[in-house]
Design an enzyme around this catalytic site. Structure first.
Site, PDB file in Angstrom:
ATOM      1  N   LYS A  22       0.989  -1.340   0.169  1.00  0.00           N
ATOM      2  CA  LYS A  22       0.044  -0.004  -0.124  1.00  0.00           C
ATOM      3  C   LYS A  22       0.965   0.999   0.163  1.00  0.00           C
ATOM      4  CE  LYS A  22      -1.536   1.488   4.120  1.00  0.00           C
ATOM      5  NZ  LYS A  22      -1.130   2.879   4.509  1.00  0.00           N
ATOM      6  N   ASN A  23       1.994   1.372   0.806  1.00  0.00           N
ATOM      7  CA  ASN A  23       2.676   2.369   0.848  1.00  0.00           C
ATOM      8  C   ASN A  23       3.778   2.630  -0.183  1.00  0.00           C
ATOM      9  OD1 ASN A  23       1.215   3.006   3.164  1.00  0.00           O
ATOM     10  ND2 ASN A  23       2.746   2.406   4.618  1.00  0.00           N
ATOM     11  N   ARG A  92      -4.127  10.839   4.976  1.00  0.00           N
ATOM     12  CA  ARG A  92      -3.009  11.799   4.853  1.00  0.00           C
ATOM     13  C   ARG A  92      -2.164  11.650   4.025  1.00  0.00           C
ATOM     14  NH1 ARG A  92       1.855  12.264   5.833  1.00  0.00           N
ATOM     15  NH2 ARG A  92       2.546  14.113   7.057  1.00  0.00           N
ATOM     16  N   CYS A 116      -4.492  12.750  13.045  1.00  0.00           N
ATOM     17  CA  CYS A 116      -5.169  11.336  12.913  1.00  0.00           C
ATOM     18  C   CYS A 116      -4.828  10.611  14.152  1.00  0.00           C
ATOM     19  CB  CYS A 116      -4.699  10.421  11.865  1.00  0.00           C
ATOM     20  SG  CYS A 116      -2.943   9.856  11.867  1.00  0.00           S
ATOM     21  N   ARG A 121       0.539  14.577  12.612  1.00  0.00           N
ATOM     22  CA  ARG A 121       0.887  14.170  11.123  1.00  0.00           C
ATOM     23  C   ARG A 121       1.048  15.647  10.143  1.00  0.00           C
ATOM     24  NH1 ARG A 121      -0.502   9.078  10.279  1.00  0.00           N
ATOM     25  NH2 ARG A 121       0.953   9.160   8.564  1.00  0.00           N
ATOM     26  N   ASP A 306       5.188   0.692  11.822  1.00  0.00           N
ATOM     27  CA  ASP A 306       4.156  -0.055  11.488  1.00  0.00           C
ATOM     28  C   ASP A 306       3.985  -1.483  11.959  1.00  0.00           C
ATOM     29  OD1 ASP A 306       3.793   1.614   8.352  1.00  0.00           O
ATOM     30  OD2 ASP A 306       3.597   2.253  10.163  1.00  0.00           O
ATOM     31  N   ILE A 328       8.836   7.251  16.639  1.00  0.00           N
ATOM     32  CA  ILE A 328       8.413   7.935  15.231  1.00  0.00           C
ATOM     33  C   ILE A 328       7.085   8.841  15.775  1.00  0.00           C
ATOM     34  CG2 ILE A 328       7.606   7.693  12.941  1.00  0.00           C
ATOM     35  CD1 ILE A 328      10.548   6.756  13.570  1.00  0.00           C
ATOM     36  N   ARG A 398      -8.262  -0.359   5.274  1.00  0.00           N
ATOM     37  CA  ARG A 398      -7.560   0.685   4.782  1.00  0.00           C
ATOM     38  C   ARG A 398      -6.138   0.095   4.151  1.00  0.00           C
ATOM     39  NH1 ARG A 398      -6.928   6.151   7.476  1.00  0.00           N
ATOM     40  NH2 ARG A 398      -5.571   6.344   5.896  1.00  0.00           N
TER      41      ARG A 398
HETATM   42  C1  EPZ Z   1       4.669   6.921   6.201  1.00  0.00           C
HETATM   43  O1  EPZ Z   1       3.871   8.008   6.720  1.00  0.00           O
HETATM   44  C2  EPZ Z   1       3.790   5.706   6.204  1.00  0.00           C
HETATM   45  N1  EPZ Z   1       2.529   5.979   5.311  1.00  0.00           N
HETATM   46  C3  EPZ Z   1       3.254   5.358   7.586  1.00  0.00           C
HETATM   47  O2  EPZ Z   1       2.368   4.091   7.422  1.00  0.00           O
HETATM   48  C4  EPZ Z   1       4.387   5.046   8.230  1.00  0.00           C
HETATM   49  O3  EPZ Z   1       4.281   4.921   9.768  1.00  0.00           O
HETATM   50  C5  EPZ Z   1       5.572   6.226   8.353  1.00  0.00           C
HETATM   51  O4  EPZ Z   1       5.769   6.572   7.164  1.00  0.00           O
HETATM   52  C6  EPZ Z   1       6.678   6.103   9.016  1.00  0.00           C
HETATM   53  O5  EPZ Z   1       7.220   5.081   8.586  1.00  0.00           O
HETATM   54  C7  EPZ Z   1       2.826   5.974   3.926  1.00  0.00           C
HETATM   55  O6  EPZ Z   1       3.712   5.765   3.590  1.00  0.00           O
HETATM   56  C8  EPZ Z   1       1.619   6.206   2.962  1.00  0.00           C
HETATM   57  P1  EPZ Z   1       6.775  10.439   8.127  1.00  0.00           P
HETATM   58  P2  EPZ Z   1       4.442   9.519   6.696  1.00  0.00           P
HETATM   59  O7  EPZ Z   1       6.460  11.771   7.480  1.00  0.00           O
HETATM   60  O8  EPZ Z   1       5.174   9.661   5.670  1.00  0.00           O
HETATM   61  C9  EPZ Z   1       6.912  13.626  11.431  1.00  0.00           C
HETATM   62  C10 EPZ Z   1       0.751   2.951   7.812  1.00  0.00           C
HETATM   63  O9  EPZ Z   1       0.238   2.283   8.804  1.00  0.00           O
HETATM   64  N2  EPZ Z   1       6.639  14.881  10.346  1.00  0.00           N
HETATM   65  O10 EPZ Z   1       7.878   9.609   7.785  1.00  0.00           O
HETATM   66  O11 EPZ Z   1       3.519  10.369   7.145  1.00  0.00           O
HETATM   67  C11 EPZ Z   1       5.633  12.830  11.434  1.00  0.00           C
HETATM   68  O12 EPZ Z   1       4.684  13.654  12.378  1.00  0.00           O
HETATM   69  C12 EPZ Z   1       1.023   4.264   7.786  1.00  0.00           C
HETATM   70  O13 EPZ Z   1       0.711   2.324   6.601  1.00  0.00           O
HETATM   71  C13 EPZ Z   1       6.585  16.216  10.540  1.00  0.00           C
HETATM   72  O14 EPZ Z   1       6.605  16.476  11.690  1.00  0.00           O
HETATM   73  O15 EPZ Z   1       5.381   9.584   7.964  1.00  0.00           O
HETATM   74  C14 EPZ Z   1       6.027  11.620  12.196  1.00  0.00           C
HETATM   75  O16 EPZ Z   1       6.176  12.003  13.553  1.00  0.00           O
HETATM   76  C15 EPZ Z   1       0.937   4.916   9.305  1.00  0.00           C
HETATM   77  N3  EPZ Z   1       6.580  16.870   9.442  1.00  0.00           N
HETATM   78  C16 EPZ Z   1       7.588  11.482  11.561  1.00  0.00           C
HETATM   79  O17 EPZ Z   1       7.733  12.773  11.118  1.00  0.00           O
HETATM   80  C17 EPZ Z   1       6.481  16.627   8.120  1.00  0.00           C
HETATM   81  O18 EPZ Z   1       6.157  17.190   7.253  1.00  0.00           O
HETATM   82  C18 EPZ Z   1       7.656  10.537  10.610  1.00  0.00           C
HETATM   83  O19 EPZ Z   1       6.594  10.698   9.760  1.00  0.00           O
HETATM   84  C19 EPZ Z   1       6.083  15.196   7.973  1.00  0.00           C
HETATM   85  C20 EPZ Z   1       6.470  14.019   9.041  1.00  0.00           C
END
Ligand code: EPZ
Length: 418
Positions: A22-23, A92, A116, A121, A306, A328, A398
């Site tokens: 999915k990702n 998101r 969320c 996020r 995850d 994370i 999802r």
């Molecule tokens: C991706 O989310 C995945 N989703 C998530 O999977 C996964 O948990 C996550 O990466 C971490 O591995 C997809 O790929 C669609 P991040 P993402 O940006 O990209 C902070 C699932 O269950 N952050 O790597 O949204 C954020 O809040 C989902 O399949 C900022 O502060 O995660 C988090 O604490 C859930 N500012 C950390 O960084 C930003 O602009 C990592 O988030 C972006 C992120």
């Protein structure tokens, strides 16, 4: 609202096949917006989030056709380069259209995702990356409006913090920017490398995807391509943990063991026998008792956040105290309370959950809160004595394709009720 009803206590036995990731599929679908030619994507999982993303690219103006796990997209005219709130609030990852739209059309209007269940996020890192490439970005009425009327200019972009979709968004903006872009502190998840493989097939010039430094030479135009999405490493890990938690003998087929080294090591430390019968299969058995193991989630190649909820369910059956540290996301322990209602002994202290086991699990009525928390409740239900009823199953749908038929195929007594 659908519910899942599980009769626990049956070891998972046999072979289960994983679907496409999915990702990896979500950014790949967004990448189709970068060309007016036809892009064919294979092994697209049929899960809710993919349906949401397909609705979004259609709303933007692309033609979409779906045949089984093959999706064909042709983004010839993009009348609405925007991602409206109604769509973004349910997923998101809709922010993944920001980079492609600014890169292709020079403008984008994307609703801020809002929080969320697992955390705030924000997408500040996506926005600051685009600004580094020359986009003018302002925020109004809950929307990000990005403009780059005379195109994007390559630049050095250093991420303050590793972001998977932040890296993907920026990569998709950089491929059509003028000149070179260097992305520092980039995410190293396999899904980033898979996106780069698709973009390269479309004519992009990218080096270093999958490492923390990605170098992009902008090109004037991208063309069509055909690409097969990598298997879902989180679905794979979820099934492996399920096989261990039910003390079964489970083989997961069509996976990439290389994507799961951190989980495999932790399972082995916990006394689970993990073997690789062939290059695309993993097999788990539990010869003796489960041992307590500490995990700390980290960006790839560390232990995947995850898989944290699922592993916590496993540790409820391990002898001793296990420390689960989530680095994370700020609120990713929702499953702990529900596991406790099934008999688990878990204490939460900030970013750490302390699991004392083994404690027998008994079936209960539980509520799913987010995608991976729901998966951990399914696994706990498979191991618990008696019946577990999981409400709000849309969370699971999802990200897991046909979860009840896949699990039933390896012996689980699980059914869905409307
Ligand atoms: C991706 O989310 C995945 N989703 C998530 O999977 C996964 O948990 C996550 O990466 C971490 O591995 C997809 O790929 C669609 P991040 P993402 O940006 O990209 C902070 C699932 O269950 N952050 O790597 O949204 C954020 O809040 C989902 O399949 C900022 O502060 O995660 C988090 O604490 C859930 N500012 C950390 O960084 C930003 O602009 C990592 O988030 C972006 C992120």
């Amino acid at each position: 609202m659908d519910k899942l009803v599980i009769e626990g206590g049956i070891p998972l036995q046999g072979e289960v096949a994983v679907s496409g990731s999915k990702n990896a599929a979500l950014p790949a679908l967004a990448a189709c917006l970068l060309t007016s030619d036809r892009v064919i994507l294979n092994r697209i999982p049929q899960v809710r989030d993919i349906g949401t993303m397909l609705g979004l690219v259609r709303h933007i103006g692309a033609e979409v056709s779906v045949k089984g796990d093959r999706v064909t997209i042709r983004a010839a005219n993009l009348e609405h380069p925007e991602a409206p709130y109604e769509l973004v609030k349910t997923m998101r990852a809709s922010s993944l259209v920001l980079g492609p739209l600014v890169g292709r059309c020079g403008r984008a209007r994307v609703s801020l995702p809002g929080g969320c269940a697992i955390g705030a996020r924000p997408i500040n890192l996506h926005v600051s990356g685009l600004e580094r490439l020359g986009a003018e970005v302002r925020q109004e009425h809950g929307y990000i409006e990005a403009n780059a009327s005379n195109g994007l200019q390559g630049a050095n972009v250093q991420f303050d913090r590793i972001s998977v979709t932040g890296t993907e968004d920026l990569l998709m903006a950089a491929v059509l920017a003028r000149g070179e872009t260097v992305i520092g502190n980039a995410a190293r998840e396999p899904e980033v490398a898979d996106l780069a493989a698709l973009l390269t097939a479309m004519g992009a010039k990218i080096e270093g995807a999958g490492t923390s430094t990605i170098r992009v030479q902008g090109v004037a135009k991208l063309g069509g391509a055909e690409h097969t999405i990598i298997p879902d490493r989180i679905e794979t890990g979820t099934f492996l943990i399920g096989g261990a938690l039910t003390a079964g003998d489970l083989t997961v087929r069509g996976c990439v063991p290389e994507h799961l080294r951190a989980l495999i090591a932790k399972l082995q430390q916990a006394g689970v026998e993990v073997t690789e019968p062939s290059p695309d299969t993993l097999r788990v058995r539990v010869p003796g008792r489960l041992k307590n193991v500490d995990i700390t989630t980290e960006e790839h190649p560390g232990f995947a956040t995850d898989l944290q909820a699922q592993f916590m369910a496993l540790m409820t059956q391990a002898a001793g105290i296990s420390f689960v540290t989530e680095t994370i996301f700020e609120n990713r322990f929702m499953h702990a309370q529900e596991l406790a209602r099934m008999g688990a002994n878990i204490r939460l202290e900030g970013r750490q959950a302390i699991v004392a086991g083994p404690t027998p699990l008994s079936g209960a009525q539980v509520i799913a809160s987010d995608l991976r928390a729901s998966a951990s409740l399914v696994l706990a239900g498979l191991a618990a004595r008696g019946e577990t009823v999981i409400d709000r199953v849309y969370h699971i749908d999802r990200g897991y394709e046909k979860i009840e038929s896949k699990l039933a195929g390896v012996g689980a007594r699980i059914r869905r009720i409307e």
